[in-house]
Design a protein around this motif. Structure first.
Motif, PDB file in Angstrom:
ATOM      1  N   UNK A 251       0.834  -1.178   0.000  1.00  0.00           N
ATOM      2  CA  UNK A 251       0.000   0.000   0.000  1.00  0.00           C
ATOM      3  C   UNK A 251       0.882   1.247   0.000  1.00  0.00           C
ATOM      4  N   UNK A 252       0.388   2.263  -0.687  1.00  0.00           N
ATOM      5  CA  UNK A 252       1.142   3.507  -0.791  1.00  0.00           C
ATOM      6  C   UNK A 252       0.218   4.678  -0.483  1.00  0.00           C
ATOM      7  N   UNK A 253       0.647   5.583   0.365  1.00  0.00           N
ATOM      8  CA  UNK A 253      -0.129   6.776   0.692  1.00  0.00           C
ATOM      9  C   UNK A 253       0.220   7.888  -0.289  1.00  0.00           C
ATOM     10  N   UNK A 254      -0.784   8.658  -0.675  1.00  0.00           N
ATOM     11  CA  UNK A 254      -0.559   9.826  -1.523  1.00  0.00           C
ATOM     12  C   UNK A 254      -1.322  11.012  -0.942  1.00  0.00           C
ATOM     13  N   UNK A 255      -0.801  12.207  -1.207  1.00  0.00           N
ATOM     14  CA  UNK A 255      -1.440  13.434  -0.755  1.00  0.00           C
ATOM     15  C   UNK A 255      -1.794  14.262  -1.986  1.00  0.00           C
ATOM     16  N   UNK A 256      -3.070  14.566  -2.147  1.00  0.00           N
ATOM     17  CA  UNK A 256      -3.536  15.392  -3.258  1.00  0.00           C
ATOM     18  C   UNK A 256      -3.247  16.851  -2.908  1.00  0.00           C
ATOM     19  N   UNK A 257      -2.300  17.449  -3.618  1.00  0.00           N
ATOM     20  CA  UNK A 257      -1.868  18.816  -3.318  1.00  0.00           C
ATOM     21  C   UNK A 257      -2.935  19.870  -3.629  1.00  0.00           C
TER      22      UNK A 257
ATOM     23  N   UNK B 184       2.044   0.314  10.212  1.00  0.00           N
ATOM     24  CA  UNK B 184       1.572   1.706  10.190  1.00  0.00           C
ATOM     25  C   UNK B 184       0.281   1.897   9.400  1.00  0.00           C
ATOM     26  N   UNK B 185      -0.230   0.842   8.772  1.00  0.00           N
ATOM     27  CA  UNK B 185      -1.438   0.981   7.950  1.00  0.00           C
ATOM     28  C   UNK B 185      -2.636   1.480   8.748  1.00  0.00           C
ATOM     29  N   UNK B 186      -2.798   1.008   9.969  1.00  0.00           N
ATOM     30  CA  UNK B 186      -3.915   1.465  10.796  1.00  0.00           C
ATOM     31  C   UNK B 186      -3.764   2.948  11.120  1.00  0.00           C
TER      32      UNK B 186
ATOM     33  N   UNK C 124      -5.876  12.757   1.503  1.00  0.00           N
ATOM     34  CA  UNK C 124      -4.982  11.592   1.545  1.00  0.00           C
ATOM     35  C   UNK C 124      -5.693  10.363   1.003  1.00  0.00           C
ATOM     36  N   UNK C 125      -4.968   9.590   0.219  1.00  0.00           N
ATOM     37  CA  UNK C 125      -5.476   8.312  -0.306  1.00  0.00           C
ATOM     38  C   UNK C 125      -4.468   7.222  -0.015  1.00  0.00           C
ATOM     39  N   UNK C 126      -4.958   6.009   0.102  1.00  0.00           N
ATOM     40  CA  UNK C 126      -4.111   4.838   0.249  1.00  0.00           C
ATOM     41  C   UNK C 126      -4.355   3.954  -0.958  1.00  0.00           C
ATOM     42  N   UNK C 127      -3.308   3.755  -1.739  1.00  0.00           N
ATOM     43  CA  UNK C 127      -3.409   2.988  -2.980  1.00  0.00           C
ATOM     44  C   UNK C 127      -2.782   1.621  -2.802  1.00  0.00           C
ATOM     45  N   UNK C 128      -3.388   0.619  -3.416  1.00  0.00           N
ATOM     46  CA  UNK C 128      -2.814  -0.734  -3.303  1.00  0.00           C
ATOM     47  C   UNK C 128      -1.876  -1.005  -4.445  1.00  0.00           C
TER      48      UNK C 128
END
Length: 63
Positions: free
Chosen positions: A1-7, A43-45, A59-63
């Motif tokens: 899983x990868x976290x991303x932040x939409x600016x 850290x996923x939780x 914030x999004x969490x992508x698989x």
């Protein structure tokens, strides 16, 4: 899983950085960035809590 932040939505309130400083940091230009290439399982939780706590839902969490 990868976290991303939409600016476009992020206002750099810092909630995510406070909850998961190993994943979210304040970049030199004042924006919040997700720095972990892959979110560690332990850290996923916490990242999910950061997603739910983000005032701008940036914030999004992508698989």
């Amino acid at each position: 899983m990868r976290a991303t932040v939409n600016q476009e939505f992020c206002e750099s309130a810092g909630v995510c950085r406070g909850l998961v400083p190993d994943v979210f940091v304040l970049a030199g230009d004042g924006t919040t960035q997700a720095v972990a290439a892959d979110v560690p399982l332990e850290l996923e939780e916490d990242v999910t809590l950061a997603i739910d706590s983000c005032p701008r839902l940036a914030i999004s969490l992508l698989s």
